[in-house]
Structure formats: structure tokens, C-alpha cells
Design a protein around this motif. Structure first.
Motif, PDB file in Angstrom:
ATOM      1  N   ARG A  93     -44.363 -28.138 -57.536  1.00 33.41           N
ATOM      2  CA  ARG A  93     -43.704 -27.243 -58.492  1.00 33.41           C
ATOM      3  C   ARG A  93     -42.950 -28.042 -59.546  1.00 33.41           C
ATOM      4  NH1 ARG A  93     -43.786 -21.814 -56.900  1.00 33.41           N
ATOM      5  NH2 ARG A  93     -45.471 -21.598 -55.377  1.00 33.41           N
ATOM      6  N   GLN A  94     -43.681 -28.741 -60.392  1.00 34.59           N
ATOM      7  CA  GLN A  94     -43.076 -29.488 -61.493  1.00 34.59           C
ATOM      8  C   GLN A  94     -43.173 -28.668 -62.772  1.00 34.59           C
ATOM      9  OE1 GLN A  94     -41.452 -32.377 -61.380  1.00 34.59           O
ATOM     10  NE2 GLN A  94     -41.841 -32.790 -59.213  1.00 34.59           N
ATOM     11  N   ARG A  95     -42.031 -28.356 -63.359  1.00 32.61           N
ATOM     12  CA  ARG A  95     -41.984 -27.625 -64.623  1.00 32.61           C
ATOM     13  C   ARG A  95     -41.140 -28.415 -65.616  1.00 32.61           C
ATOM     14  NH1 ARG A  95     -40.535 -23.773 -60.772  1.00 32.61           N
ATOM     15  NH2 ARG A  95     -42.126 -22.229 -60.243  1.00 32.61           N
ATOM     16  N   VAL A  96     -41.492 -28.309 -66.892  1.00 30.51           N
ATOM     17  CA  VAL A  96     -40.820 -29.081 -67.938  1.00 30.51           C
ATOM     18  C   VAL A  96     -40.261 -28.120 -68.977  1.00 30.51           C
ATOM     19  CG1 VAL A  96     -41.040 -30.954 -69.605  1.00 30.51           C
ATOM     20  CG2 VAL A  96     -42.474 -30.948 -67.572  1.00 30.51           C
ATOM     21  N   LEU A  97     -39.009 -28.334 -69.356  1.00 32.96           N
ATOM     22  CA  LEU A  97     -38.383 -27.572 -70.435  1.00 32.96           C
ATOM     23  C   LEU A  97     -38.462 -28.406 -71.709  1.00 32.96           C
ATOM     24  CD1 LEU A  97     -36.653 -25.047 -71.252  1.00 32.96           C
ATOM     25  CD2 LEU A  97     -34.657 -26.490 -70.863  1.00 32.96           C
ATOM     26  N   VAL A  98     -39.091 -27.858 -72.746  1.00 37.26           N
ATOM     27  CA  VAL A  98     -39.222 -28.529 -74.045  1.00 37.26           C
ATOM     28  C   VAL A  98     -38.334 -27.789 -75.036  1.00 37.26           C
ATOM     29  CG1 VAL A  98     -40.791 -29.259 -75.867  1.00 37.26           C
ATOM     30  CG2 VAL A  98     -41.567 -29.245 -73.504  1.00 37.26           C
ATOM     31  N   VAL A  99     -37.376 -28.491 -75.605  1.00 33.79           N
ATOM     32  CA  VAL A  99     -36.428 -27.884 -76.527  1.00 33.79           C
ATOM     33  C   VAL A  99     -36.071 -28.926 -77.584  1.00 33.79           C
ATOM     34  CG1 VAL A  99     -34.431 -28.556 -75.134  1.00 33.79           C
ATOM     35  CG2 VAL A  99     -34.241 -26.596 -76.644  1.00 33.79           C
ATOM     36  N   CYS A 100     -35.715 -28.458 -78.775  1.00 26.08           N
ATOM     37  CA  CYS A 100     -35.344 -29.355 -79.862  1.00 26.08           C
ATOM     38  C   CYS A 100     -34.022 -28.901 -80.460  1.00 26.08           C
ATOM     39  CB  CYS A 100     -36.429 -29.405 -80.936  1.00 26.08           C
ATOM     40  SG  CYS A 100     -36.606 -27.899 -81.894  1.00 26.08           S
ATOM     41  N   SER A 101     -33.406 -29.775 -81.211  1.00 29.52           N
ATOM     42  CA  SER A 101     -32.141 -29.477 -81.865  1.00 29.52           C
ATOM     43  C   SER A 101     -32.388 -28.884 -83.247  1.00 29.52           C
ATOM     44  CB  SER A 101     -31.295 -30.751 -81.978  1.00 29.52           C
ATOM     45  OG  SER A 101     -31.929 -31.681 -82.831  1.00 29.52           O
ATOM     46  N   ARG A 102     -31.346 -28.375 -83.842  1.00 33.31           N
ATOM     47  CA  ARG A 102     -31.445 -27.857 -85.204  1.00 33.31           C
ATOM     48  C   ARG A 102     -31.538 -29.014 -86.197  1.00 33.31           C
ATOM     49  NH1 ARG A 102     -27.410 -24.194 -83.143  1.00 33.31           N
ATOM     50  NH2 ARG A 102     -28.283 -22.104 -82.893  1.00 33.31           N
ATOM     51  N   GLY A 103     -32.200 -28.752 -87.325  1.00 32.38           N
ATOM     52  CA  GLY A 103     -32.308 -29.765 -88.359  1.00 32.38           C
ATOM     53  C   GLY A 103     -33.574 -30.585 -88.312  1.00 32.38           C
ATOM     54  N   VAL A 104     -34.594 -30.149 -87.553  1.00 30.94           N
ATOM     55  CA  VAL A 104     -35.849 -30.904 -87.515  1.00 30.94           C
ATOM     56  C   VAL A 104     -36.649 -30.608 -88.784  1.00 30.94           C
ATOM     57  CG1 VAL A 104     -35.964 -30.986 -85.012  1.00 30.94           C
ATOM     58  CG2 VAL A 104     -36.960 -29.046 -86.207  1.00 30.94           C
ATOM     59  N   ASN A 105     -37.426 -31.590 -89.222  1.00 31.63           N
ATOM     60  CA  ASN A 105     -38.286 -31.378 -90.389  1.00 31.63           C
ATOM     61  C   ASN A 105     -39.641 -30.862 -89.952  1.00 31.63           C
ATOM     62  OD1 ASN A 105     -39.569 -33.631 -89.348  1.00 31.63           O
ATOM     63  ND2 ASN A 105     -38.616 -35.038 -90.781  1.00 31.63           N
ATOM     64  N   HIS A 106     -40.562 -30.691 -90.902  1.00 25.62           N
ATOM     65  CA  HIS A 106     -41.836 -30.069 -90.592  1.00 25.62           C
ATOM     66  C   HIS A 106     -42.686 -30.939 -89.676  1.00 25.62           C
ATOM     67  CE1 HIS A 106     -42.673 -32.768 -93.981  1.00 25.62           C
ATOM     68  NE2 HIS A 106     -43.933 -32.753 -93.609  1.00 25.62           N
ATOM     69  N   GLN A 107     -42.654 -32.269 -89.885  1.00 25.63           N
ATOM     70  CA  GLN A 107     -43.459 -33.150 -89.037  1.00 25.63           C
ATOM     71  C   GLN A 107     -42.969 -33.143 -87.598  1.00 25.63           C
ATOM     72  OE1 GLN A 107     -43.048 -37.380 -89.588  1.00 25.63           O
ATOM     73  NE2 GLN A 107     -45.249 -37.720 -89.366  1.00 25.63           N
ATOM     74  N   GLN A 108     -41.660 -33.150 -87.402  1.00 23.55           N
ATOM     75  CA  GLN A 108     -41.107 -33.121 -86.053  1.00 23.55           C
ATOM     76  C   GLN A 108     -41.389 -31.786 -85.363  1.00 23.55           C
ATOM     77  OE1 GLN A 108     -37.018 -33.978 -86.875  1.00 23.55           O
ATOM     78  NE2 GLN A 108     -37.411 -36.107 -87.507  1.00 23.55           N
ATOM     79  N   ARG A 109     -41.400 -30.707 -86.124  1.00 16.60           N
ATOM     80  CA  ARG A 109     -41.714 -29.409 -85.538  1.00 16.60           C
ATOM     81  C   ARG A 109     -43.175 -29.339 -85.086  1.00 16.60           C
ATOM     82  NH1 ARG A 109     -40.494 -26.793 -89.560  1.00 16.60           N
ATOM     83  NH2 ARG A 109     -42.523 -26.182 -90.373  1.00 16.60           N
ATOM     84  N   HIS A 110     -44.103 -29.860 -85.907  1.00 23.33           N
ATOM     85  CA  HIS A 110     -45.507 -29.900 -85.511  1.00 23.33           C
ATOM     86  C   HIS A 110     -45.718 -30.821 -84.313  1.00 23.33           C
ATOM     87  CE1 HIS A 110     -46.884 -27.400 -88.722  1.00 23.33           C
ATOM     88  NE2 HIS A 110     -46.465 -28.222 -89.676  1.00 23.33           N
TER      89      HIS A 110
END
Length: 325
Positions: A60-77
Motif C-alpha cells: 500500500r504505497q501511495r504518493v501525494l504530489v503537491v506544489c507551491s504557489r508561484g509556479v510557472n508554466h513549465q513547472q506546472r507541465h
């Protein structure tokens, strides 16, 4: 009237009944196995999809993927590419960078995840990745460099979405203790658990991690048959090829903390220089070169006489003439 015959029910001992039940279950299991072997390949694939239930899913391995505010378009993709690679991940909305250490621990508890990938953006140009275990730790902080998303590369490789990957690591990961810890955290975060409800029971791509130049380089390859057709039992592994899919990125390790996004630093990279210091150093070098150039031009103007200066010496020429006379 017909006489009714009264017959007594034959009682069976418990030991004999258990043995009878056991033989029946064994016969049913052998019958199921016999039916699975007789099925064609297409039906066997469908049955493999049907077997992915909660009883079969043990890791039961699960991963939470989250980012901070202020990311640019490349980081979001880039974050979307990571989510597409990991069927066992759960994504969350953007969070404030100042409250990340408190909120992420609560989010991992609410979403029942034991691994985390937190992408932190600085000044909309620098991206940092926090990779760790929740809620105890440890956590590793990386700087993400040389990001190339799948939409940028447009490579020819392709694989089944949410299929299980093979993970390969360079031999350098076994040389140092901190590299072994990085390998273990990468293995638990990027490997898809077997019989996960969202995963597909196929292995058709490889995640490769290489350690070179004090950095971890990531590549994603598709496993292609020699004839580029469907895989079969008669395929030779030596004739298979690898075609890159993407994305590409590089992880520069910074520090290892004993807690979840906090705690004491148990290891730090002595060769790491922050990007702000690199930019300031480049700026100082540029300004010093510019100042030296301006001083050199002023000095040359003062020393070298111009053509107009030779015309402005009539007094000196008159004195020379008087002396001659």
C-alpha cells in the motif's frame, strides 16, 4: 393411504466434514487454474484486470504530489507529467510555501498517503523537490534542473498509460550511505505497487536513474520489440530496443532531514551552490568587467594625445624659434 417412511439423517463427524470441505475447495481451485490455462491470451489479459482487488493489493504505497504557489508554466507541465507517470499518486491544490510543513503532514494523513513529492518554486525560476516519507521522515531536498517536459521533447516513444515500470539504478547508488537512502526513497515513490487498482498489469517501460556529476539524471524509456509488435513468449530480450518517452529532468541533492519537511539535517552537500548565489556571482563578475573596461578607456584618453592637442601649442613653437635666432 400410503405409509410414510421415516429415515434418519446420517451424521458425519466434524473431522470428516472438514476433510470433505477441504477436498471440495481444492478441487474448485484446481478447476479454476485449469480454466485459466485453457483461456486464450486476450481472455487472460481481461482476467488479469479483474483480479486487481483490495485482497490482492498488499504493497500500500501511495504518493501525494503537491506544489507551491508561484509556479510557472513549465513547472506546472512538469508536475502533470509526474502525475501521469504515477498511477498510485494523489494530487492536491497549491499551498502556501510558508505553511507547507504544517499543511502537508495533515494532507498526507487525510489522503492516506505515506510518500510525498512537494514541488517548491522560488522567484518563478528555481524549482525544488522535497521527496520523503510521511509523517516520520526522512526527507530529501533536491534542486530540479534541466527540465524538459513531454510536450517540449515530442519523442517517438509511447507506452500504455498507468502501466507498471521497471526501475533501474546506476551502480554508484551502492557506494555511499546517503546514495542508498536516496535510492530507497526513489524506489518507494516511483515504483507502482503490484495489483494497484489504477495500474495496468503490463511492463512496457523503464525508469532509469543515473548518478553523474553529483546529480541524479532521470530518463523514461519504452521497451520495443525487435519487430515492434505485440510481446510474446518467444521474444529474445537481447533483441529488444529502448525508445525514449520523456520527461527529462535532473535532481541536484542539497540536504537530508530526519523529519518530514523539517528536523535536523543529517547530511548536506558541500558541493552545492544556491542559484541565487550563482546569479549574484555572475552579476558581480559582469560589473567588475564593465568597470575595468570603463577605467581602461578613461586611462587611454588621458595618456594618448589627440590631434587637436598638437595644434594648441603656438607658445612652445615661438620659444623654440627665439632660441634658434
Amino acid at each position: 393411504a400410503k405409509a410414510k417412511k421415516i429415515t434418519k439423517k446420517e451424521t458425519v463427524p466434524e473431522s470428516e466434514s472438514d476433510s470433505v470441505i477441504g477436498t471440495d475447495s481444492e478441487s474448485e481451485e484446481s478447476h479454476d487454474e485449469f480454466e485459466m490455462e485453457d483461456l486464450p491470451a486476450a481472455d487472460q489479459e481481461k482476467s488479469a484486470f479483474d483480479q486487481t482487488g483490495p485482497k490482492m493489493w498488499k504493497n500500500r504505497q501511495r504518493v501525494l504530489v503537491v506544489c507551491s504557489r508561484g509556479v510557472n508554466h513549465q513547472q506546472r507541465h512538469f508536475m502533470n507529467d509526474l502525475i501521469n507517470l504515477l498511477p498510485h499518486c494523489k494530487k492536491e491544490a497549491k499551498i502556501d510555501r510558508k505553511k507547507a510543513s504544517e499543511e502537508i503532514v495533515g494532507l498526507t494523513f487525510m489522503r492516506s498517503t505515506n510518500n510525498l513529492i512537494y514541488l517548491e518554486s522560488h522567484k518563478k525560476r528555481d524549482l525544488f523537490m522535497w521527496l520523503g516519507k510521511s509523517p516520520i521522515g526522512p526527507t530529501i531536498k533536491f534542486q530540479v534542473q534541466t527540465i524538459h517536459t513531454c510536450s517540449e521533447l515530442k519523442l517517438t516513444g509511447n507506452c500504455l498509460k498507468y502501466s507498471r515500470p521497471l526501475l533501474t539504478f546506476d551502480g554508484c547508488f551502492e557506494e555511499e550511505p546517503h546514495l542508498r537512502l536516496m535510492k530507497e526513497l526513489l524506489l518507494q515513490s516511483f515504483s507502482t505497487p503490484k495489483f494497484h487498482p489504477k495500474s495496468k498489469p503490463f511492463v512496457d517501460h523503464i525508469f532509469s536513474f543515473y548518478f553523474h556529476d553529483d546529480r541524479i539524471w532521470f530518463r523514461n524509456f519504452q521497451i520495443v520489440n525487435a519487430e515492434e509488435k505485440r510481446f510474446g513468449e518467444a521474444d529474445d530480450p537481447n533483441t529488444m530496443n529502448l525508445v525514449e518517452i520523456g520527461p527529462r529532468f535532473c535532481l541536484h541533492p542539497i540536504k537530508i532531514f530526519d523529519g518530514c519537511l523539517s528536523g535536523e539535517a543529517i547530511w548536506s552537500n558541500p558541493l552545492y551552490i544556491s542559484p541565487s548565489k550563482l546569479r549574484s556571482k555572475k552579476m558581480t563578475n559582469y560589473m567588475s568587467r564593465k568597470i575595468n573596461k570603463e577605467r581602461k578607456e578613461e586611462y587611454e584618453k588621458e595618456i594618448q594625445p589627440s590631434e587637436s592637442d598638437s595644434d594648441l601649442n603656438p607658445f612652445d613653437q615661438s620659444v623654440i624659434n627665439c632660441i634658434i635666432w
